[in-house]
Motif scaffolding. Structure first.
Motif, PDB file in Angstrom:
ATOM      1  N   ILE A 111      76.636  49.686 155.283  1.00  0.00           N
ATOM      2  CA  ILE A 111      75.554  48.887 155.080  1.00  0.00           C
ATOM      3  C   ILE A 111      74.839  49.013 156.335  1.00  0.00           C
ATOM      4  CG2 ILE A 111      75.388  46.329 155.546  1.00  0.00           C
ATOM      5  CD1 ILE A 111      78.171  45.944 153.937  1.00  0.00           C
ATOM      6  N   ALA A 112      75.494  49.088 157.699  1.00  0.00           N
ATOM      7  CA  ALA A 112      74.504  49.399 158.651  1.00  0.00           C
ATOM      8  C   ALA A 112      73.419  50.684 158.481  1.00  0.00           C
ATOM      9  CB  ALA A 112      75.368  49.523 159.933  1.00  0.00           C
ATOM     10  N   LEU A 113      74.082  51.742 157.867  1.00  0.00           N
ATOM     11  CA  LEU A 113      73.175  52.697 157.797  1.00  0.00           C
ATOM     12  C   LEU A 113      72.246  52.655 156.835  1.00  0.00           C
ATOM     13  CD1 LEU A 113      75.628  55.871 158.258  1.00  0.00           C
ATOM     14  CD2 LEU A 113      73.877  54.911 159.628  1.00  0.00           C
ATOM     15  N   GLY A 114      72.702  51.770 155.845  1.00  0.00           N
ATOM     16  CA  GLY A 114      71.575  51.553 154.687  1.00  0.00           C
ATOM     17  C   GLY A 114      70.363  50.820 155.034  1.00  0.00           C
ATOM     18  N   THR A 115      70.529  49.807 156.026  1.00  0.00           N
ATOM     19  CA  THR A 115      69.438  49.158 156.891  1.00  0.00           C
ATOM     20  C   THR A 115      68.724  50.218 157.403  1.00  0.00           C
ATOM     21  OG1 THR A 115      70.772  48.351 158.555  1.00  0.00           O
ATOM     22  CG2 THR A 115      70.773  46.761 156.819  1.00  0.00           C
ATOM     23  N   GLY A 116      69.243  50.981 158.035  1.00  0.00           N
ATOM     24  CA  GLY A 116      68.614  52.071 158.745  1.00  0.00           C
ATOM     25  C   GLY A 116      67.585  52.772 157.892  1.00  0.00           C
ATOM     26  N   VAL A 117      68.252  53.213 156.677  1.00  0.00           N
ATOM     27  CA  VAL A 117      67.283  53.968 155.744  1.00  0.00           C
ATOM     28  C   VAL A 117      66.055  53.147 155.384  1.00  0.00           C
ATOM     29  CG1 VAL A 117      67.405  55.115 153.461  1.00  0.00           C
ATOM     30  CG2 VAL A 117      69.111  55.487 155.108  1.00  0.00           C
ATOM     31  N   VAL A 118      66.270  51.992 155.047  1.00  0.00           N
ATOM     32  CA  VAL A 118      65.280  51.028 154.501  1.00  0.00           C
ATOM     33  C   VAL A 118      64.366  51.035 155.648  1.00  0.00           C
ATOM     34  CG1 VAL A 118      64.567  48.751 153.845  1.00  0.00           C
ATOM     35  CG2 VAL A 118      66.760  49.785 152.977  1.00  0.00           C
ATOM     36  N   GLU A 119      64.789  50.574 157.164  1.00  0.00           N
ATOM     37  CA  GLU A 119      63.873  50.579 158.044  1.00  0.00           C
ATOM     38  C   GLU A 119      62.834  52.045 158.413  1.00  0.00           C
ATOM     39  OE1 GLU A 119      63.778  49.194 162.922  1.00  0.00           O
ATOM     40  OE2 GLU A 119      65.606  49.518 161.569  1.00  0.00           O
ATOM     41  N   GLY A 120      63.766  52.983 158.356  1.00  0.00           N
ATOM     42  CA  GLY A 120      62.962  54.098 158.584  1.00  0.00           C
ATOM     43  C   GLY A 120      62.051  54.425 157.449  1.00  0.00           C
ATOM     44  N   LEU A 121      62.265  54.305 156.274  1.00  0.00           N
ATOM     45  CA  LEU A 121      61.374  54.479 155.205  1.00  0.00           C
ATOM     46  C   LEU A 121      60.203  53.634 155.368  1.00  0.00           C
ATOM     47  CD1 LEU A 121      63.738  54.932 151.941  1.00  0.00           C
ATOM     48  CD2 LEU A 121      62.247  56.738 153.202  1.00  0.00           C
ATOM     49  N   VAL A 122      60.215  52.315 155.706  1.00  0.00           N
ATOM     50  CA  VAL A 122      59.234  51.353 155.849  1.00  0.00           C
ATOM     51  C   VAL A 122      58.237  51.787 157.049  1.00  0.00           C
ATOM     52  CG1 VAL A 122      58.802  48.883 156.497  1.00  0.00           C
ATOM     53  CG2 VAL A 122      60.421  49.359 154.773  1.00  0.00           C
ATOM     54  N   ARG A 123      58.987  52.133 158.098  1.00  0.00           N
ATOM     55  CA  ARG A 123      58.196  52.591 159.429  1.00  0.00           C
ATOM     56  C   ARG A 123      57.530  53.857 158.802  1.00  0.00           C
ATOM     57  NH1 ARG A 123      61.028  51.822 165.035  1.00  0.00           N
ATOM     58  NH2 ARG A 123      61.239  49.596 164.969  1.00  0.00           N
ATOM     59  N   ALA A 124      57.815  54.789 158.266  1.00  0.00           N
ATOM     60  CA  ALA A 124      57.197  55.970 157.997  1.00  0.00           C
ATOM     61  C   ALA A 124      56.090  55.801 157.167  1.00  0.00           C
ATOM     62  CB  ALA A 124      58.286  57.072 157.099  1.00  0.00           C
ATOM     63  N   ALA A 125      56.187  54.775 155.992  1.00  0.00           N
ATOM     64  CA  ALA A 125      55.514  54.487 155.059  1.00  0.00           C
ATOM     65  C   ALA A 125      54.173  53.768 155.681  1.00  0.00           C
ATOM     66  CB  ALA A 125      55.883  53.431 153.869  1.00  0.00           C
ATOM     67  N   THR A 126      54.336  52.806 156.748  1.00  0.00           N
ATOM     68  CA  THR A 126      53.377  52.080 157.485  1.00  0.00           C
ATOM     69  C   THR A 126      52.496  53.118 158.305  1.00  0.00           C
ATOM     70  OG1 THR A 126      54.863  51.405 159.410  1.00  0.00           O
ATOM     71  CG2 THR A 126      54.430  49.889 157.421  1.00  0.00           C
ATOM     72  N   GLU A 127      53.270  53.953 159.036  1.00  0.00           N
ATOM     73  CA  GLU A 127      52.663  55.138 159.945  1.00  0.00           C
ATOM     74  C   GLU A 127      51.664  55.748 158.974  1.00  0.00           C
ATOM     75  OE1 GLU A 127      53.396  58.014 163.452  1.00  0.00           O
ATOM     76  OE2 GLU A 127      55.049  57.933 161.800  1.00  0.00           O
ATOM     77  N   ARG A 128      52.135  56.309 157.719  1.00  0.00           N
ATOM     78  CA  ARG A 128      51.350  57.066 156.858  1.00  0.00           C
ATOM     79  C   ARG A 128      49.889  55.975 156.298  1.00  0.00           C
ATOM     80  NH1 ARG A 128      52.639  61.993 153.707  1.00  0.00           N
ATOM     81  NH2 ARG A 128      50.887  61.911 151.814  1.00  0.00           N
ATOM     82  N   TRP A 129      50.313  55.096 155.962  1.00  0.00           N
ATOM     83  CA  TRP A 129      49.246  54.430 155.361  1.00  0.00           C
ATOM     84  C   TRP A 129      48.255  53.886 156.049  1.00  0.00           C
ATOM     85  CZ3 TRP A 129      53.273  52.249 151.563  1.00  0.00           C
ATOM     86  CH2 TRP A 129      53.605  53.229 150.520  1.00  0.00           C
ATOM     87  N   PHE A 130      48.807  53.052 157.488  1.00  0.00           N
ATOM     88  CA  PHE A 130      48.070  52.200 158.064  1.00  0.00           C
ATOM     89  C   PHE A 130      47.822  52.810 159.537  1.00  0.00           C
ATOM     90  CE2 PHE A 130      50.538  49.337 155.242  1.00  0.00           C
ATOM     91  CZ  PHE A 130      49.377  49.082 154.587  1.00  0.00           C
ATOM     92  N   GLY A 131      48.729  53.888 159.825  1.00  0.00           N
ATOM     93  CA  GLY A 131      48.587  54.290 161.197  1.00  0.00           C
ATOM     94  C   GLY A 131      49.146  53.765 162.304  1.00  0.00           C
ATOM     95  N   TRP A 132      50.134  52.863 161.971  1.00  0.00           N
ATOM     96  CA  TRP A 132      50.927  52.266 162.932  1.00  0.00           C
ATOM     97  C   TRP A 132      52.337  52.014 162.396  1.00  0.00           C
ATOM     98  CZ3 TRP A 132      53.236  47.685 161.210  1.00  0.00           C
ATOM     99  CH2 TRP A 132      52.502  46.941 160.053  1.00  0.00           C
ATOM    100  N   GLY A 133      53.351  51.917 163.409  1.00  0.00           N
ATOM    101  CA  GLY A 133      54.671  51.932 163.082  1.00  0.00           C
ATOM    102  C   GLY A 133      55.425  53.372 163.333  1.00  0.00           C
ATOM    103  N   GLY A 134      56.262  53.811 162.353  1.00  0.00           N
ATOM    104  CA  GLY A 134      56.741  55.090 162.773  1.00  0.00           C
ATOM    105  C   GLY A 134      57.992  54.941 163.492  1.00  0.00           C
ATOM    106  N   VAL A 135      58.430  56.239 163.524  1.00  0.00           N
ATOM    107  CA  VAL A 135      59.688  56.316 164.421  1.00  0.00           C
ATOM    108  C   VAL A 135      59.762  57.278 165.653  1.00  0.00           C
ATOM    109  CG1 VAL A 135      61.253  55.658 162.264  1.00  0.00           C
ATOM    110  CG2 VAL A 135      60.522  58.138 162.761  1.00  0.00           C
ATOM    111  N   ARG A 136      59.821  56.893 166.599  1.00  0.00           N
ATOM    112  CA  ARG A 136      59.635  57.416 167.885  1.00  0.00           C
ATOM    113  C   ARG A 136      61.045  57.269 168.941  1.00  0.00           C
ATOM    114  NH1 ARG A 136      55.107  55.252 166.282  1.00  0.00           N
ATOM    115  NH2 ARG A 136      53.312  56.536 166.166  1.00  0.00           N
ATOM    116  N   PRO A 137      61.411  58.296 169.614  1.00  0.00           N
ATOM    117  CA  PRO A 137      62.348  57.858 170.550  1.00  0.00           C
ATOM    118  C   PRO A 137      62.197  56.852 171.584  1.00  0.00           C
ATOM    119  CG  PRO A 137      61.298  60.118 170.784  1.00  0.00           C
ATOM    120  CD  PRO A 137      60.651  59.442 169.703  1.00  0.00           C
ATOM    121  N   LEU A 138      63.309  56.091 171.860  1.00  0.00           N
ATOM    122  CA  LEU A 138      63.235  55.212 173.025  1.00  0.00           C
ATOM    123  C   LEU A 138      63.586  55.756 174.295  1.00  0.00           C
ATOM    124  CD1 LEU A 138      65.087  51.856 171.690  1.00  0.00           C
ATOM    125  CD2 LEU A 138      62.546  52.261 172.284  1.00  0.00           C
ATOM    126  N   VAL A 139      64.092  56.767 174.412  1.00  0.00           N
ATOM    127  CA  VAL A 139      64.744  57.357 175.599  1.00  0.00           C
ATOM    128  C   VAL A 139      64.137  59.049 175.606  1.00  0.00           C
ATOM    129  CG1 VAL A 139      66.607  55.749 176.195  1.00  0.00           C
ATOM    130  CG2 VAL A 139      67.002  57.933 174.868  1.00  0.00           C
TER     131      VAL A 139
END
Length: 153
Positions: free
Chosen positions: A125-153
């Motif tokens: 369940i925890a990994l599934g939420t991560g997959v959904v969040e990663g896909l949403v972030r990748a889509a928003t970065e591709r379509w709108f230019g913001w979001g995306g996945v970047r390292p915190l550290v």
């Protein structure tokens, strides 16, 4: 025929860099999470028994439970540090909070033992939420230019 031998000395990275490594953050966080959760569970009366009289069954059970607790926390923390995904870590904390609530208010007969035995489901369940969040972030970065996945550290 000539033989050339080259000696290369590889030294480990300094400790200050190891603290910023997402793998180290995940592993350390998973071990601390497992220790805290097991200490709390044992203080609430969870115990280990030998129903079959076979000590190897207890060893396998403890390994399954401890390894699962470490994994349930280590992977979401790694995803948080490496890709800044918040939902896996948040989902893990929410699931633990639900287990604590069920234990304190008697909403479930055996929430502590259930938490230790069904951890693969909770992990999924925890990994599934991560997959959904990663896909949403990748889509928003591709379509709108913001979001995306970047390292915190």
């Amino acid at each position: 025929m000539w033989r050339v031998r080259v000696a290369v000395r590889v030294s480990p990275p300094p400790l200050r860099w190891a603290r910023r490594d997402p793998r180290a953050i995940g592993t350390l966080g998973g071990v601390v999470y497992a220790a805290v959760v097991l200490a709390w569970m044992f203080s609430r009366g969870l115990y280990l028994s030998l129903p079959s009289g076979d000590p190897s069954a207890v060893v396998v059970g403890i390994g399954y439970a401890v390894g699962g607790l470490v994994l349930v926390a280590a992977v979401p923390l790694y995803l948080l540090a490496r890709f800044s995904l918040l939902l896996p870590a948040g989902t893990t904390l929410w699931l633990l909070g639900t287990t604590v609530y069920q234990e304190l208010y008697g909403a479930h007969l055996h929430p502590l033992t259930s938490y230790l035995t069904v951890w693969p489901l909770l992990f999924g369940i925890a990994l599934g939420t991560g997959v959904v969040e990663g896909l949403v972030r990748a889509a928003t970065e591709r379509w709108f230019g913001w979001g995306g996945v970047r390292p915190l550290v």
